[in-house]
Motif scaffolding. Sequence first.
Motif, PDB file in Angstrom:
ATOM      1  N   PRO A  40       0.788  -3.448   1.336  1.00  0.00           N
ATOM      2  CA  PRO A  40       0.741  -2.076   1.044  1.00  0.00           C
ATOM      3  C   PRO A  40       1.636  -1.277   0.001  1.00  0.00           C
ATOM      4  O   PRO A  40       2.839  -1.568   0.029  1.00  0.00           O
ATOM      5  N   ARG A  41       1.018  -0.575  -0.916  1.00  0.00           N
ATOM      6  CA  ARG A  41       1.721   0.079  -1.997  1.00  0.00           C
ATOM      7  C   ARG A  41       1.985   1.668  -1.694  1.00  0.00           C
ATOM      8  O   ARG A  41       3.025   2.230  -2.483  1.00  0.00           O
ATOM      9  N   THR A  42       1.091   2.158  -1.075  1.00  0.00           N
ATOM     10  CA  THR A  42       1.336   3.446  -0.773  1.00  0.00           C
ATOM     11  C   THR A  42       1.375   3.801   0.639  1.00  0.00           C
ATOM     12  O   THR A  42       0.979   2.987   1.613  1.00  0.00           O
ATOM     13  N   MET A  43       1.614   5.045   1.041  1.00  0.00           N
ATOM     14  CA  MET A  43       1.601   5.366   2.488  1.00  0.00           C
ATOM     15  C   MET A  43       0.079   5.314   3.115  1.00  0.00           C
ATOM     16  O   MET A  43      -0.153   4.829   4.188  1.00  0.00           O
ATOM     17  N   ASP A  44      -0.782   5.687   2.307  1.00  0.00           N
ATOM     18  CA  ASP A  44      -2.320   5.615   2.586  1.00  0.00           C
ATOM     19  C   ASP A  44      -2.705   4.097   3.067  1.00  0.00           C
ATOM     20  O   ASP A  44      -3.326   3.936   3.936  1.00  0.00           O
ATOM     21  N   TYR A  50      -1.863  -0.526   9.215  1.00  0.00           N
ATOM     22  CA  TYR A  50      -1.565  -0.557  10.823  1.00  0.00           C
ATOM     23  C   TYR A  50      -2.535   0.135  11.918  1.00  0.00           C
ATOM     24  O   TYR A  50      -2.014   0.117  12.952  1.00  0.00           O
ATOM     25  N   ARG A  51      -3.356   0.974  11.384  1.00  0.00           N
ATOM     26  CA  ARG A  51      -4.232   1.745  12.310  1.00  0.00           C
ATOM     27  C   ARG A  51      -5.563   0.860  12.420  1.00  0.00           C
ATOM     28  O   ARG A  51      -6.648   1.552  12.706  1.00  0.00           O
ATOM     29  N   SER A  52      -5.645  -0.392  11.709  1.00  0.00           N
ATOM     30  CA  SER A  52      -6.659  -0.982  11.736  1.00  0.00           C
ATOM     31  C   SER A  52      -7.107  -1.419  13.115  1.00  0.00           C
ATOM     32  O   SER A  52      -6.089  -1.804  13.748  1.00  0.00           O
TER      33      SER A  52
END
Length: 91
Positions: A40-44, A50-52
């Motif tokens: 991941p490169r962004t907070m989104d 991690y919420r998957s």
Amino acid sequence: FVRSTTMDLWSTEQLRRMQLGGTQQFHEFLKLYPRLCTPPRTMDELSVRYRSHAAAHYRRLLDIRCDGADGAEIRAPSPDRGHDPVDEHVQ
């Protein structure tokens, strides 16, 4: 948040979790999920990972393995659905 296994204090349970499911093992697991395996490169993107369903499955599997079982009884989400977010209202 990063911890050192030599400089920080760890409980026996925490060390066991790291042995069974540390970063390298998690990254190997994520290779099954094309939409999650790229760092991941962004907070989104971090939130999506991690919420998957895949990450939730990995946490459940790690809990089971830390308790001494192999986790064969739980089913992993399919590669095309693992990226979907877990409904936070359902436990």
